[in-house]
Design an enzyme around this catalytic site. Structure first.
Site, PDB file in Angstrom:
ATOM      1  N   HIS A  61      -0.847 -31.769   4.965  1.00 30.12           N
ATOM      2  CA  HIS A  61      -1.452 -31.376   3.961  1.00 30.12           C
ATOM      3  C   HIS A  61      -1.121 -29.752   3.840  1.00 30.12           C
ATOM      4  CE1 HIS A  61      -4.133 -34.908   3.732  1.00 30.12           C
ATOM      5  NE2 HIS A  61      -4.110 -35.081   5.150  1.00 30.12           N
ATOM      6  N   GLU A  68     -15.445 -31.267   4.609  1.00 25.57           N
ATOM      7  CA  GLU A  68     -16.384 -32.439   4.778  1.00 25.57           C
ATOM      8  C   GLU A  68     -17.674 -31.938   5.008  1.00 25.57           C
ATOM      9  OE1 GLU A  68     -13.335 -33.018   5.473  1.00 25.57           O
ATOM     10  OE2 GLU A  68     -12.544 -35.083   5.299  1.00 25.57           O
ATOM     11  N   THR A  97      -9.237 -35.708   1.060  1.00 24.67           N
ATOM     12  CA  THR A  97     -10.433 -35.918   0.646  1.00 24.67           C
ATOM     13  C   THR A  97     -10.791 -35.364  -0.517  1.00 24.67           C
ATOM     14  OG1 THR A  97     -10.983 -36.123   2.940  1.00 24.67           O
ATOM     15  CG2 THR A  97     -12.670 -36.621   1.642  1.00 24.67           C
ATOM     16  N   TYR A 128      -6.879 -39.453  -2.560  1.00 26.05           N
ATOM     17  CA  TYR A 128      -7.791 -40.410  -1.691  1.00 26.05           C
ATOM     18  C   TYR A 128      -8.489 -41.401  -2.456  1.00 26.05           C
ATOM     19  CZ  TYR A 128      -9.365 -39.266   3.116  1.00 26.05           C
ATOM     20  OH  TYR A 128      -9.468 -39.107   4.603  1.00 26.05           O
ATOM     21  N   ARG A 161     -15.422 -42.269   3.292  1.00 25.59           N
ATOM     22  CA  ARG A 161     -15.056 -41.396   2.197  1.00 25.59           C
ATOM     23  C   ARG A 161     -14.128 -41.944   1.037  1.00 25.59           C
ATOM     24  NH1 ARG A 161     -12.127 -37.254   6.151  1.00 25.59           N
ATOM     25  NH2 ARG A 161     -11.916 -39.584   7.006  1.00 25.59           N
ATOM     26  N   HIS A 222      -2.546 -43.330  10.155  1.00 23.70           N
ATOM     27  CA  HIS A 222      -3.740 -43.097  11.189  1.00 23.70           C
ATOM     28  C   HIS A 222      -3.778 -44.342  12.051  1.00 23.70           C
ATOM     29  CE1 HIS A 222      -4.124 -39.664   8.652  1.00 23.70           C
ATOM     30  NE2 HIS A 222      -4.840 -40.190   7.925  1.00 23.70           N
ATOM     31  N   ASP A 283      -0.057 -34.975   9.941  1.00 25.18           N
ATOM     32  CA  ASP A 283      -1.364 -34.890   9.318  1.00 25.18           C
ATOM     33  C   ASP A 283      -1.679 -33.504   9.283  1.00 25.18           C
ATOM     34  OD1 ASP A 283      -3.500 -35.873   7.870  1.00 25.18           O
ATOM     35  OD2 ASP A 283      -4.854 -36.758   9.411  1.00 25.18           O
ATOM     36  N   SER A 287      -8.282 -31.806   7.557  1.00 22.23           N
ATOM     37  CA  SER A 287      -9.557 -31.296   8.351  1.00 22.23           C
ATOM     38  C   SER A 287      -9.937 -32.752   9.201  1.00 22.23           C
ATOM     39  CB  SER A 287     -10.627 -31.514   7.279  1.00 22.23           C
ATOM     40  OG  SER A 287     -10.877 -32.562   6.477  1.00 22.23           O
TER      41      SER A 287
END
Ligand code: ZN
Length: 389
Positions: A61, A68, A97, A128, A161, A222, A283, A287
């Protein structure tokens, strides 16, 4: 390859007279009539090191992610210096997200900055949520018209999400990515964020069963989130699919059942699984939020790019042969991303090279696109031209 063009009359276009022109890689290295062969060779002693390809991080990212827990929990941008010091020489930037305050234009600008700082950075279009964010009319246009876009995602499934996509929505997006990739000679891969919901990879199985989109179009990540998802991942892998494991892992993640990448790779190695379609990604700067059983936000960690190198080393310490640990962070991600000049130490590949201490497995030096960008003092490193003296 060092090329010496001899005997010609040179114009720069100012007249230079008769000069030899010395070319190395993509650059003119020297002009001169004397034999420069010895002075053009830089010898680096790596007798105490492994010499391996630079790491390829397929999910970072780079402009931060998340938020969030509200705006004050938005994570920071990736610092290129951190990527360099972690041995990452190629990376793929994605939105997370939040695809409202973080944009594809910002992502492209940051990728360009990382390239200017000496590394190689690509991006995925999309977001996302589905419908996927795009710059042009749709995902296919973005892939065909914008060089840096090589895939779409990360698209979230099995996550509270996500946009709770249907298999038709996911299939349609994958077909756009597939044809866009074909027309532009890129991977057109669909990076899929798999959340903690029990459904796991179900949606992907459904798309593969009910459409003619090949399994290899998807790149679920993930997968080491918990053992149950990992078991699904092993199944997907055995059926010919790609899987990606996330190296950033907080103590809270471990408490919730996440399997460290190194341990997951050890598991795959011990089970005799095909390790050629298994990758690690960092990643970085994501977050990593925590929610209680009621789904309320209770805290947040941040992805770290350094974890990619560390988990590779930890896997070796757990008994995974170095070549298999390396594959997960070099050749394999370069293959799924269709970057044949990356992730390998080979003739005509980009000179992205790491020196790793044989005894301690610590990083000793980093070369990207033929330039030494970081070292423990063994080689002279080019200074950043970012600031004026
Ligand atoms: Zn994700």
């Amino acid at each position: 390859m060092l090329t010496q063009i001899i005997g010609g009359i040179c114009y720069s276009p100012e007249p230079l007279g008769q000069q030899d022109v010395w070319v190395a890689g993509q650059s003119v290295m020297a002009l001169g009539n004397q034999d420069l062969r010895s002075s053009l060779v830089q010898q680096v002693d790596a007798s105490d090191c492994y010499v391996v390809p630079g790491l390829v991080d397929s999910l970072a990212h780079i402009i931060g992610g998340g938020g969030e827990g509200g705006f004050r929990t938005r994570t920071t941008e990736l610092k290129t210096a951190d990527a360099i010091a972690a041995g990452v020489t190629t990376l793929v930037g994605v939105l997370g997200t939040d695809a409202i305050t973080r944009t594809l234009t910002n992502l492209l600008a940051k990728a360009q900055a990382i390239n200017e700082e000496g590394l190689t950075c690509y991006c995925h279009t999309g977001s996302y949520q589905i419908p996927a964010k795009t710059l042009f009319a749709d995902t296919m246009d973005d892939l065909v018209l914008i060089d840096k876009f090589i895939g779409v995602g990360e698209v979230a499934i099995a996550d509270h999400r996500s946009s709770q996509p249907t298999y038709q929505e996911l299939a349609r997006l994958a077909s756009q990515a597939r044809v866009g990739g074909m027309l532009s000679g890129k991977a057109g891969i669909v990076s899929v964020h798999v959340g903690p919901a029990a459904a796991g990879l179900e949606l992907l199985w459904q798309v593969v069963a009910q459409s003619d989109i090949p399994r290899t179009q998807f790149y679920p990540t993930h997968i080491n989130r918990n053992q149950s998802l990992l078991e699904q991942g092993w199944q997907w892998l055995q059926q010919g699919g790609w899987i990606d494991l996330t190296t950033s892992c907080t103590p809270e993640d471990l408490a919730q059942g996440e399997i460290k990448c190194a341990a997951a790779l050890q598991q795959a190695w011990q089970r005799g699984l095909d390790l050629s379609r298994l990758t690690f990604s960092s990643d970085a700067n994501a977050s990593l939020p925590f929610f209680n059983a009621a789904g309320d936000f209770i805290g947040l960690g941040e992805g770290k790019i350094q974890s990619l190198y560390q988990e590779m080393v930890d896997a070796v310490r757990l008994g995974v042969p170095l070549e298999h640990a390396l594959r997960a962070v070099t050749l394999n991600p370069a293959t799924v991303l269709k970057l044949p000049h990356k992730g390998r130490l080979a003739v005509k590949a980009d000179a992205d090279i790491l020196l790793i201490d044989k005894a301690s497995l610590q990083l000793r030096a980093v070369m990207a696109k033929g330039r030494w960008l970081w070292s423990d003092g063994r080689v002279a490193v080019e200074r950043s031209s970012l600031f004026f003296d």
